[in-house]
Write a protein that holds these residues in place. Sequence first.
Motif, PDB file in Angstrom:
ATOM      1  N   MET A   1       0.841  -1.200   0.000  1.00 48.47           N
ATOM      2  CA  MET A   1       0.000   0.000   0.000  1.00 48.47           C
ATOM      3  C   MET A   1       0.874   1.247   0.000  1.00 48.47           C
ATOM      4  SD  MET A   1      -3.066  -1.182  -0.180  1.00 48.47           S
ATOM      5  CE  MET A   1      -2.313  -2.455  -1.216  1.00 48.47           C
ATOM      6  N   ALA A   2       0.350   2.339  -0.514  1.00 48.27           N
ATOM      7  CA  ALA A   2       1.163   3.531  -0.709  1.00 48.27           C
ATOM      8  C   ALA A   2       0.533   4.740  -0.032  1.00 48.27           C
ATOM      9  CB  ALA A   2       1.334   3.804  -2.204  1.00 48.27           C
ATOM     10  N   LEU A   3       1.355   5.777   0.136  1.00 49.45           N
ATOM     11  CA  LEU A   3       0.874   7.067   0.622  1.00 49.45           C
ATOM     12  C   LEU A   3       0.522   7.929  -0.580  1.00 49.45           C
ATOM     13  CD1 LEU A   3       0.485   9.464   2.601  1.00 49.45           C
ATOM     14  CD2 LEU A   3       2.961   9.869   2.390  1.00 49.45           C
ATOM     15  N   TYR A   4      -0.698   8.465  -0.573  1.00 51.53           N
ATOM     16  CA  TYR A   4      -1.150   9.387  -1.611  1.00 51.53           C
ATOM     17  C   TYR A   4      -1.499  10.723  -0.977  1.00 51.53           C
ATOM     18  CZ  TYR A   4      -1.662   5.916  -5.369  1.00 51.53           C
ATOM     19  OH  TYR A   4      -1.436   4.978  -6.342  1.00 51.53           O
ATOM     20  N   THR A   5      -1.156  11.807  -1.673  1.00 48.51           N
ATOM     21  CA  THR A   5      -1.610  13.142  -1.294  1.00 48.51           C
ATOM     22  C   THR A   5      -2.500  13.650  -2.420  1.00 48.51           C
ATOM     23  OG1 THR A   5       0.371  13.620   0.002  1.00 48.51           O
ATOM     24  CG2 THR A   5      -0.931  15.500  -0.753  1.00 48.51           C
ATOM     25  N   VAL A   6      -3.738  14.006  -2.083  1.00 47.18           N
ATOM     26  CA  VAL A   6      -4.702  14.435  -3.092  1.00 47.18           C
ATOM     27  C   VAL A   6      -5.033  15.907  -2.888  1.00 47.18           C
ATOM     28  CG1 VAL A   6      -6.941  14.006  -4.153  1.00 47.18           C
ATOM     29  CG2 VAL A   6      -5.635  12.095  -3.173  1.00 47.18           C
ATOM     30  N   PHE A   7      -4.523  16.750  -3.771  1.00 46.14           N
ATOM     31  CA  PHE A   7      -4.877  18.173  -3.753  1.00 46.14           C
ATOM     32  C   PHE A   7      -6.225  18.323  -4.456  1.00 46.14           C
ATOM     33  CE2 PHE A   7      -0.342  18.266  -3.105  1.00 46.14           C
ATOM     34  CZ  PHE A   7      -0.155  19.338  -2.239  1.00 46.14           C
ATOM     35  N   ILE A  17     -11.684  10.060  -5.970  1.00 47.32           N
ATOM     36  CA  ILE A  17     -10.335   9.494  -5.940  1.00 47.32           C
ATOM     37  C   ILE A  17      -9.979   9.059  -4.520  1.00 47.32           C
ATOM     38  CG2 ILE A  17      -7.881  10.054  -6.169  1.00 47.32           C
ATOM     39  CD1 ILE A  17      -8.640  11.803  -8.581  1.00 47.32           C
ATOM     40  N   VAL A  18     -10.252   9.923  -3.542  1.00 44.95           N
ATOM     41  CA  VAL A  18      -9.959   9.598  -2.139  1.00 44.95           C
ATOM     42  C   VAL A  18     -10.743   8.359  -1.707  1.00 44.95           C
ATOM     43  CG1 VAL A  18     -10.237  10.383   0.248  1.00 44.95           C
ATOM     44  CG2 VAL A  18      -9.308  11.943  -1.484  1.00 44.95           C
ATOM     45  N   THR A  19     -12.021   8.303  -2.070  1.00 43.69           N
ATOM     46  CA  THR A  19     -12.863   7.157  -1.702  1.00 43.69           C
ATOM     47  C   THR A  19     -12.298   5.856  -2.260  1.00 43.69           C
ATOM     48  OG1 THR A  19     -14.856   8.529  -1.601  1.00 43.69           O
ATOM     49  CG2 THR A  19     -15.169   6.165  -1.888  1.00 43.69           C
ATOM     50  N   GLN A  20     -11.893   5.884  -3.519  1.00 45.98           N
ATOM     51  CA  GLN A  20     -11.351   4.672  -4.133  1.00 45.98           C
ATOM     52  C   GLN A  20      -9.997   4.300  -3.539  1.00 45.98           C
ATOM     53  OE1 GLN A  20     -11.518   4.136  -8.362  1.00 45.98           O
ATOM     54  NE2 GLN A  20     -13.491   5.162  -8.574  1.00 45.98           N
ATOM     55  N   LEU A  21      -9.159   5.284  -3.261  1.00 43.83           N
ATOM     56  CA  LEU A  21      -7.851   5.002  -2.661  1.00 43.83           C
ATOM     57  C   LEU A  21      -8.012   4.338  -1.292  1.00 43.83           C
ATOM     58  CD1 LEU A  21      -5.857   8.250  -3.543  1.00 43.83           C
ATOM     59  CD2 LEU A  21      -5.323   5.936  -4.330  1.00 43.83           C
ATOM     60  N   LEU A  22      -8.903   4.869  -0.477  1.00 40.75           N
ATOM     61  CA  LEU A  22      -9.128   4.311   0.855  1.00 40.75           C
ATOM     62  C   LEU A  22      -9.696   2.893   0.769  1.00 40.75           C
ATOM     63  CD1 LEU A  22     -10.581   7.425   2.713  1.00 40.75           C
ATOM     64  CD2 LEU A  22      -8.317   6.415   3.014  1.00 40.75           C
ATOM     65  N   SER A  23     -10.572   2.655  -0.197  1.00 41.12           N
ATOM     66  CA  SER A  23     -11.148   1.318  -0.350  1.00 41.12           C
ATOM     67  C   SER A  23     -10.094   0.299  -0.765  1.00 41.12           C
ATOM     68  CB  SER A  23     -12.283   1.345  -1.378  1.00 41.12           C
ATOM     69  OG  SER A  23     -11.782   1.521  -2.693  1.00 41.12           O
ATOM     70  N   LEU A  24      -9.027   0.780  -1.396  1.00 44.98           N
ATOM     71  CA  LEU A  24      -7.929  -0.104  -1.806  1.00 44.98           C
ATOM     72  C   LEU A  24      -6.887  -0.282  -0.697  1.00 44.98           C
ATOM     73  CD1 LEU A  24      -7.417   1.277  -5.436  1.00 44.98           C
ATOM     74  CD2 LEU A  24      -8.330  -0.971  -4.826  1.00 44.98           C
ATOM     75  N   GLY A  25      -7.080   0.429   0.418  1.00 44.75           N
ATOM     76  CA  GLY A  25      -6.189   0.278   1.564  1.00 44.75           C
ATOM     77  C   GLY A  25      -5.016   1.234   1.596  1.00 44.75           C
ATOM     78  N   HIS A  26      -5.011   2.234   0.725  1.00 43.28           N
ATOM     79  CA  HIS A  26      -3.924   3.202   0.709  1.00 43.28           C
ATOM     80  C   HIS A  26      -4.093   4.242   1.821  1.00 43.28           C
ATOM     81  CE1 HIS A  26      -2.320   1.670  -3.055  1.00 43.28           C
ATOM     82  NE2 HIS A  26      -3.516   1.782  -3.621  1.00 43.28           N
ATOM     83  N   THR A  27      -2.995   4.868   2.203  1.00 40.94           N
ATOM     84  CA  THR A  27      -3.029   5.991   3.139  1.00 40.94           C
ATOM     85  C   THR A  27      -3.206   7.271   2.332  1.00 40.94           C
ATOM     86  OG1 THR A  27      -1.558   4.843   4.671  1.00 40.94           O
ATOM     87  CG2 THR A  27      -1.748   7.239   4.917  1.00 40.94           C
ATOM     88  N   VAL A  28      -4.143   8.120   2.748  1.00 38.25           N
ATOM     89  CA  VAL A  28      -4.454   9.319   1.972  1.00 38.25           C
ATOM     90  C   VAL A  28      -4.344  10.564   2.844  1.00 38.25           C
ATOM     91  CG1 VAL A  28      -6.153  10.482   0.520  1.00 38.25           C
ATOM     92  CG2 VAL A  28      -6.028   7.984   0.520  1.00 38.25           C
TER      93      VAL A  28
END
Length: 275
Positions: A1-7, A17-28
């Motif tokens: 899993m990866a760290l994502y920053t979403v501006f 995008i945030v919803t999908q990232l969190l559902s995939l287990g990523h840190t946002v």
Amino acid sequence: MALYTVFGGRGFIGTEIVTQLLSLGHTVFVPTRDDITIFERDLGIVIYCAGNGDCKNTPFSVLEANVTLISDILQKSQFKRLMYISSTRVYMNQLQSSEQSELTICVDDNRRLFNLTKLVGEELCLKSGRDVCVLRPSNVYGVALNSPLFLPAITRNAINMGKVDMYIPPSYAKDYVSVSDVASSCIALSMLSSTTQQVINIAAGVNIKAEQIANILQEKTQCEIVWHEIDFPNEKFPITDTTKILSFIPNYKAKSVLADLEGMIERFTIEMNGK
């Protein structure tokens, strides 16, 4: 899993995008406005969707969102790679719409500032020497109750007022892409190292006429469609080339806005009645 920053992670596209990232287990991480920690911490993979298109009322905010902030991030921030979300509006009145097409700015376009700043933002990314990818989604649709965008606005009017005023001709045609497709494609492309320094369209690859949308709204809501005869700005869009995204995501298949519209009407009705 990866760290994502979403501006722009609280906006229409960013929220999905945030919803999908969190559902995939990523840190946002979703920065707030004027958060100076974006220049102090590791941002991981950056998805930049903090654009602004209100050229008439907030031209300087358009510049800040589309150019100034991304320039600062590219120069000062620590990140693994960055996805800059631009727009296929840059192809307006052009003969072609591939990512390598020559582009011009139309003098009679009252939103040319948007196109100009998006192209400047793209070029800053590509010339920065950083690991970047530019994405050009077409006209994004989805259920957004308060969105001023064309499709949500006329759907609201059809349900709430029983009438839709169309200030475009029936033949006016654009490519529409689902916000869920934009988000999932953005995330998938962010994981491919081969997308570095690439410009990639995200679109359905087919233009839909205003008349086609109006016919479905009328059939499903029994609303009245009123076509107004006005001097409409010169806006024509070539069919968006999706060859490149298919080369990176072979199973890419965008949803149809016409097929989704009935479900959108139902969801709008339910959410509006729940308020």
